[in-house]
Design a protein around this motif. Structure first.
Motif, PDB file in Angstrom:
ATOM      1  N   VAL A 241     -14.111  42.319  -3.201  1.00 56.21           N
ATOM      2  CA  VAL A 241     -15.044  43.098  -4.022  1.00 56.21           C
ATOM      3  C   VAL A 241     -15.276  44.480  -3.405  1.00 56.21           C
ATOM      4  O   VAL A 241     -15.502  44.605  -2.200  1.00 56.21           O
ATOM      5  CB  VAL A 241     -16.398  42.358  -4.159  1.00 56.21           C
ATOM      6  CG1 VAL A 241     -17.363  43.171  -5.020  1.00 56.21           C
ATOM      7  CG2 VAL A 241     -16.199  40.964  -4.740  1.00 56.21           C
TER       8      VAL A 241
ATOM      9  N   GLU B  87     -11.773  43.870  -6.952  1.00 51.36           N
ATOM     10  CA  GLU B  87     -12.743  44.037  -8.041  1.00 51.36           C
ATOM     11  C   GLU B  87     -13.500  45.343  -7.819  1.00 51.36           C
ATOM     12  O   GLU B  87     -14.151  45.515  -6.780  1.00 51.36           O
ATOM     13  CB  GLU B  87     -13.765  42.893  -8.086  1.00 51.36           C
ATOM     14  CG  GLU B  87     -14.753  43.093  -9.242  1.00 51.36           C
ATOM     15  CD  GLU B  87     -16.027  42.245  -9.179  1.00 51.36           C
ATOM     16  OE1 GLU B  87     -16.650  42.166  -8.105  1.00 51.36           O
ATOM     17  OE2 GLU B  87     -16.389  41.672 -10.223  1.00 51.36           O
TER      18      GLU B  87
ATOM     19  N   ARG C 258     -16.627  47.209  -8.759  1.00 53.64           N
ATOM     20  CA  ARG C 258     -17.930  47.029  -9.403  1.00 53.64           C
ATOM     21  C   ARG C 258     -18.435  48.397  -9.857  1.00 53.64           C
ATOM     22  O   ARG C 258     -19.152  49.084  -9.131  1.00 53.64           O
ATOM     23  CB  ARG C 258     -18.895  46.376  -8.415  1.00 53.64           C
ATOM     24  CG  ARG C 258     -18.710  44.870  -8.300  1.00 53.64           C
ATOM     25  CD  ARG C 258     -19.142  44.134  -9.571  1.00 53.64           C
ATOM     26  NE  ARG C 258     -20.523  44.394  -9.889  1.00 53.64           N
ATOM     27  CZ  ARG C 258     -21.519  43.569  -9.615  1.00 53.64           C
ATOM     28  NH1 ARG C 258     -21.283  42.422  -9.052  1.00 53.64           N
ATOM     29  NH2 ARG C 258     -22.760  43.888  -9.937  1.00 53.64           N
TER      30      ARG C 258
ATOM     31  N   THR D 289     -15.198  45.678 -13.359  1.00 55.76           N
ATOM     32  CA  THR D 289     -16.446  45.017 -13.753  1.00 55.76           C
ATOM     33  C   THR D 289     -17.552  46.058 -13.882  1.00 55.76           C
ATOM     34  O   THR D 289     -17.699  46.901 -12.999  1.00 55.76           O
ATOM     35  CB  THR D 289     -16.870  43.992 -12.670  1.00 55.76           C
ATOM     36  OG1 THR D 289     -15.829  43.048 -12.479  1.00 55.76           O
ATOM     37  CG2 THR D 289     -18.143  43.263 -13.061  1.00 55.76           C
TER      38      THR D 289
ATOM     39  N   ASP E 105     -13.741  42.251 -16.532  1.00 56.17           N
ATOM     40  CA  ASP E 105     -14.752  41.192 -16.591  1.00 56.17           C
ATOM     41  C   ASP E 105     -15.911  41.689 -17.449  1.00 56.17           C
ATOM     42  O   ASP E 105     -16.497  42.734 -17.157  1.00 56.17           O
ATOM     43  CB  ASP E 105     -15.210  40.902 -15.144  1.00 56.17           C
ATOM     44  CG  ASP E 105     -16.347  39.893 -15.037  1.00 56.17           C
ATOM     45  OD1 ASP E 105     -17.146  39.763 -15.976  1.00 56.17           O
ATOM     46  OD2 ASP E 105     -16.451  39.257 -13.973  1.00 56.17           O
TER      47      ASP E 105
ATOM     48  N   HIS F  43     -23.308  34.190 -15.148  1.00 60.71           N
ATOM     49  CA  HIS F  43     -23.917  34.167 -13.807  1.00 60.71           C
ATOM     50  C   HIS F  43     -25.336  33.645 -13.892  1.00 60.71           C
ATOM     51  O   HIS F  43     -26.059  33.966 -14.821  1.00 60.71           O
ATOM     52  CB  HIS F  43     -23.981  35.577 -13.206  1.00 60.71           C
ATOM     53  CG  HIS F  43     -22.677  36.291 -13.246  1.00 60.71           C
ATOM     54  ND1 HIS F  43     -22.213  36.913 -14.370  1.00 60.71           N
ATOM     55  CD2 HIS F  43     -21.729  36.455 -12.303  1.00 60.71           C
ATOM     56  CE1 HIS F  43     -21.027  37.435 -14.113  1.00 60.71           C
ATOM     57  NE2 HIS F  43     -20.706  37.169 -12.873  1.00 60.71           N
TER      58      HIS F  43
ATOM     59  N   PHE G  78     -28.277  33.519 -10.852  1.00 65.49           N
ATOM     60  CA  PHE G  78     -28.579  33.746  -9.438  1.00 65.49           C
ATOM     61  C   PHE G  78     -29.722  32.871  -8.928  1.00 65.49           C
ATOM     62  O   PHE G  78     -30.108  32.968  -7.777  1.00 65.49           O
ATOM     63  CB  PHE G  78     -28.888  35.233  -9.194  1.00 65.49           C
ATOM     64  CG  PHE G  78     -27.652  36.096  -9.209  1.00 65.49           C
ATOM     65  CD1 PHE G  78     -27.028  36.478  -8.023  1.00 65.49           C
ATOM     66  CD2 PHE G  78     -27.070  36.501 -10.403  1.00 65.49           C
ATOM     67  CE1 PHE G  78     -25.880  37.248  -8.029  1.00 65.49           C
ATOM     68  CE2 PHE G  78     -25.919  37.275 -10.422  1.00 65.49           C
ATOM     69  CZ  PHE G  78     -25.318  37.647  -9.224  1.00 65.49           C
TER      70      PHE G  78
ATOM     71  N   LYS H 195     -15.217  32.926 -16.199  1.00 63.83           N
ATOM     72  CA  LYS H 195     -15.725  32.837 -14.829  1.00 63.83           C
ATOM     73  C   LYS H 195     -17.172  32.366 -14.826  1.00 63.83           C
ATOM     74  O   LYS H 195     -17.973  32.832 -15.638  1.00 63.83           O
ATOM     75  CB  LYS H 195     -15.668  34.195 -14.141  1.00 63.83           C
ATOM     76  CG  LYS H 195     -15.992  34.073 -12.668  1.00 63.83           C
ATOM     77  CD  LYS H 195     -16.107  35.417 -12.006  1.00 63.83           C
ATOM     78  CE  LYS H 195     -17.436  36.023 -12.354  1.00 63.83           C
ATOM     79  NZ  LYS H 195     -17.523  37.424 -11.949  1.00 63.83           N
TER      80      LYS H 195
ATOM     81  N   ALA I 289     -20.390  31.797 -12.099  1.00 67.60           N
ATOM     82  CA  ALA I 289     -20.937  31.943 -10.743  1.00 67.60           C
ATOM     83  C   ALA I 289     -22.410  31.543 -10.797  1.00 67.60           C
ATOM     84  O   ALA I 289     -23.194  32.181 -11.507  1.00 67.60           O
ATOM     85  CB  ALA I 289     -20.788  33.382 -10.248  1.00 67.60           C
TER      86      ALA I 289
ATOM     87  N   MET J 261     -17.499  29.565  -8.923  1.00 69.19           N
ATOM     88  CA  MET J 261     -17.958  29.721  -7.534  1.00 69.19           C
ATOM     89  C   MET J 261     -19.451  29.502  -7.434  1.00 69.19           C
ATOM     90  O   MET J 261     -20.186  29.749  -8.381  1.00 69.19           O
ATOM     91  CB  MET J 261     -17.592  31.112  -7.000  1.00 69.19           C
ATOM     92  CG  MET J 261     -18.333  32.242  -7.632  1.00 69.19           C
ATOM     93  SD  MET J 261     -17.262  33.679  -7.870  1.00 69.19           S
ATOM     94  CE  MET J 261     -16.126  33.118  -9.125  1.00 69.19           C
TER      95      MET J 261
ATOM     96  N   MET K 246     -23.132  30.188  -5.215  1.00 70.36           N
ATOM     97  CA  MET K 246     -23.815  31.164  -4.352  1.00 70.36           C
ATOM     98  C   MET K 246     -24.884  30.428  -3.548  1.00 70.36           C
ATOM     99  O   MET K 246     -25.305  29.331  -3.921  1.00 70.36           O
ATOM    100  CB  MET K 246     -24.448  32.259  -5.211  1.00 70.36           C
ATOM    101  CG  MET K 246     -23.415  33.119  -5.929  1.00 70.36           C
ATOM    102  SD  MET K 246     -24.158  34.459  -6.873  1.00 70.36           S
ATOM    103  CE  MET K 246     -24.599  33.617  -8.390  1.00 70.36           C
TER     104      MET K 246
ATOM    105  N   ARG L 172     -16.634  27.697  -2.350  1.00 71.51           N
ATOM    106  CA  ARG L 172     -15.508  28.571  -2.711  1.00 71.51           C
ATOM    107  C   ARG L 172     -14.173  28.005  -2.237  1.00 71.51           C
ATOM    108  O   ARG L 172     -13.125  28.310  -2.798  1.00 71.51           O
ATOM    109  CB  ARG L 172     -15.763  29.992  -2.200  1.00 71.51           C
ATOM    110  CG  ARG L 172     -16.844  30.651  -3.056  1.00 71.51           C
ATOM    111  CD  ARG L 172     -17.400  31.930  -2.492  1.00 71.51           C
ATOM    112  NE  ARG L 172     -18.672  32.194  -3.153  1.00 71.51           N
ATOM    113  CZ  ARG L 172     -18.966  33.271  -3.865  1.00 71.51           C
ATOM    114  NH1 ARG L 172     -18.105  34.245  -3.982  1.00 71.51           N
ATOM    115  NH2 ARG L 172     -20.138  33.388  -4.465  1.00 71.51           N
TER     116      ARG L 172
ATOM    117  N   TYR M 169     -13.963  35.000  -4.897  1.00 72.96           N
ATOM    118  CA  TYR M 169     -14.422  36.313  -4.459  1.00 72.96           C
ATOM    119  C   TYR M 169     -14.893  36.325  -3.009  1.00 72.96           C
ATOM    120  O   TYR M 169     -15.587  35.424  -2.561  1.00 72.96           O
ATOM    121  CB  TYR M 169     -15.583  36.779  -5.348  1.00 72.96           C
ATOM    122  CG  TYR M 169     -15.186  37.060  -6.783  1.00 72.96           C
ATOM    123  CD1 TYR M 169     -14.736  36.036  -7.615  1.00 72.96           C
ATOM    124  CD2 TYR M 169     -15.268  38.338  -7.308  1.00 72.96           C
ATOM    125  CE1 TYR M 169     -14.368  36.296  -8.924  1.00 72.96           C
ATOM    126  CE2 TYR M 169     -14.915  38.600  -8.629  1.00 72.96           C
ATOM    127  CZ  TYR M 169     -14.464  37.579  -9.425  1.00 72.96           C
ATOM    128  OH  TYR M 169     -14.107  37.827 -10.724  1.00 72.96           O
TER     129      TYR M 169
ATOM    130  N   ALA N 170     -22.902  39.208  -2.667  1.00 75.45           N
ATOM    131  CA  ALA N 170     -23.439  37.973  -3.268  1.00 75.45           C
ATOM    132  C   ALA N 170     -23.560  36.935  -2.155  1.00 75.45           C
ATOM    133  O   ALA N 170     -22.694  36.870  -1.273  1.00 75.45           O
ATOM    134  CB  ALA N 170     -22.521  37.468  -4.371  1.00 75.45           C
TER     135      ALA N 170
ATOM    136  N   GLN O 202     -20.456  34.457  -0.005  1.00 79.75           N
ATOM    137  CA  GLN O 202     -19.063  34.942   0.047  1.00 79.75           C
ATOM    138  C   GLN O 202     -18.513  34.830   1.464  1.00 79.75           C
ATOM    139  O   GLN O 202     -19.245  34.954   2.442  1.00 79.75           O
ATOM    140  CB  GLN O 202     -19.001  36.425  -0.357  1.00 79.75           C
ATOM    141  CG  GLN O 202     -19.261  36.699  -1.810  1.00 79.75           C
ATOM    142  CD  GLN O 202     -19.322  38.210  -2.085  1.00 79.75           C
ATOM    143  OE1 GLN O 202     -19.714  38.983  -1.224  1.00 79.75           O
ATOM    144  NE2 GLN O 202     -18.957  38.595  -3.290  1.00 79.75           N
TER     145      GLN O 202
END
Ligand SMILES: O=C1C[C@@](O)(C(=O)O)C[C@@H](O)[C@@H]1O
Length: 236
Positions: A21, A47, A49, A74, A106, A134, A136, A161, A163, A190, A192, A200, A212, A220, A223
């Motif tokens: 990333v 990736e 961002r 992304t 993405d 996602h 979080f 995807k 997350a 994945m 977190m 992962r 990632y 994040a 990772q």
């Protein structure tokens, strides 16, 4: 042309891929300073961002001169961990000028309809589009996760995807079960949080395509450093 070829090959990869990333200008500079050997060792895909990089398309383009690693673009929605605008038009304005550099884009599944013009333009250029989800805070129940996965293909997307934050091992078990199934589209999955790192590896082994890691600073929780992740994926 190399990007077009890698774009179709990426989603057909039989091995899990490590994504490095690039969330800020310092990491973009770091990437630009790497030799080809360092880039190859660091990850399979980068990736960008664009929502947190906050650089002009010209600056991003200049930093990627000569780059041969496939690029994932992304521009994340703020409700899913991004910075900047909730308006689809704002995120389209970040993505569109760089589509020619991309192998993959993405977009959030929640934005699939509003982002339709961008999706069609990208696909017309041979760029694959991944729909993402996602959370979080938590890992939603199976119905929500399955709903997200099943929505992607009718919405005209090419990959999915997921997350999510893992609060306990049951959350991880749910992601493992889902990732292990055969889906119509390639899935990247994945976790977190404290269970993120272990998730992962196990999810990559269960079929998660894009996994990632960080190149500069982690963006994040959970990772691995991308070069370490790439090494570990090869040993699984
Ligand atoms: O969605 C993801 C996954 C991620 O949040 C992670 O958990 O590694 C990192 C983000 O940059 C990326 O867009």
């Amino acid at each position: 042309m190399p990007q077009l070829l890698s774009s179709s090959n990426l989603l057909l990869s039989s091995r899990p891929l490590a994504v490095g990333v690039i969330p800020d200008p310092a990491t973009l500079d770091l990437w630009a300073s790497y030799s080809l050997e360092q880039k190859t060792a660091a990850c399979d895909v980068i990736e960008l961002r664009l929502d947190t990089l906050q650089l002009s398309a010209e600056k991003v383009r200049a930093a990627l001169v000569g780059n041969q690693t496939p690029v994932l673009l992304t521009a994340r929605h703020p409700a899913e961990g991004g910075q900047g605008t909730v308006e689809a038009a704002g995120r389209i304005a970040l993505l569109e000028p760089l589509l020619d550099l991309a192998a993959l884009v993405d977009i959030e599944l929640r934005s699939a309809m509003e982002m339709r013009p961008l999706v069609q333009k990208a696909q017309g250029m041979g760029v694959r589009v991944m729909g993402s989800f996602h959370d979080f805070q938590t890992t939603p129940g199976e119905e929500v996760l399955r709903g997200a996965i099943n929505f992607a293909q009718p919405a005209g997307l090419d990959a999915v995807k997921i997350a999510t934050f893992l609060n306990n091992s049951t959350d991880l078990t749910r992601l493992i079960a889902l990732t292990s199934e055969v889906h119509r589209l390639r899935l990247s999955c994945m976790g977190m949080g404290p269970l993120g790192r272990v998730s992962r590896l196990v999810l990559a082994k269960c079929g998660s395509l894009l996994n990632y890691g960080y190149l500069g600073e982690s963006n994040a929780p959970g990772q691995w450093p991308a070069p370490r992740l790439k090494e570990l994926l090869a040993e699984l």
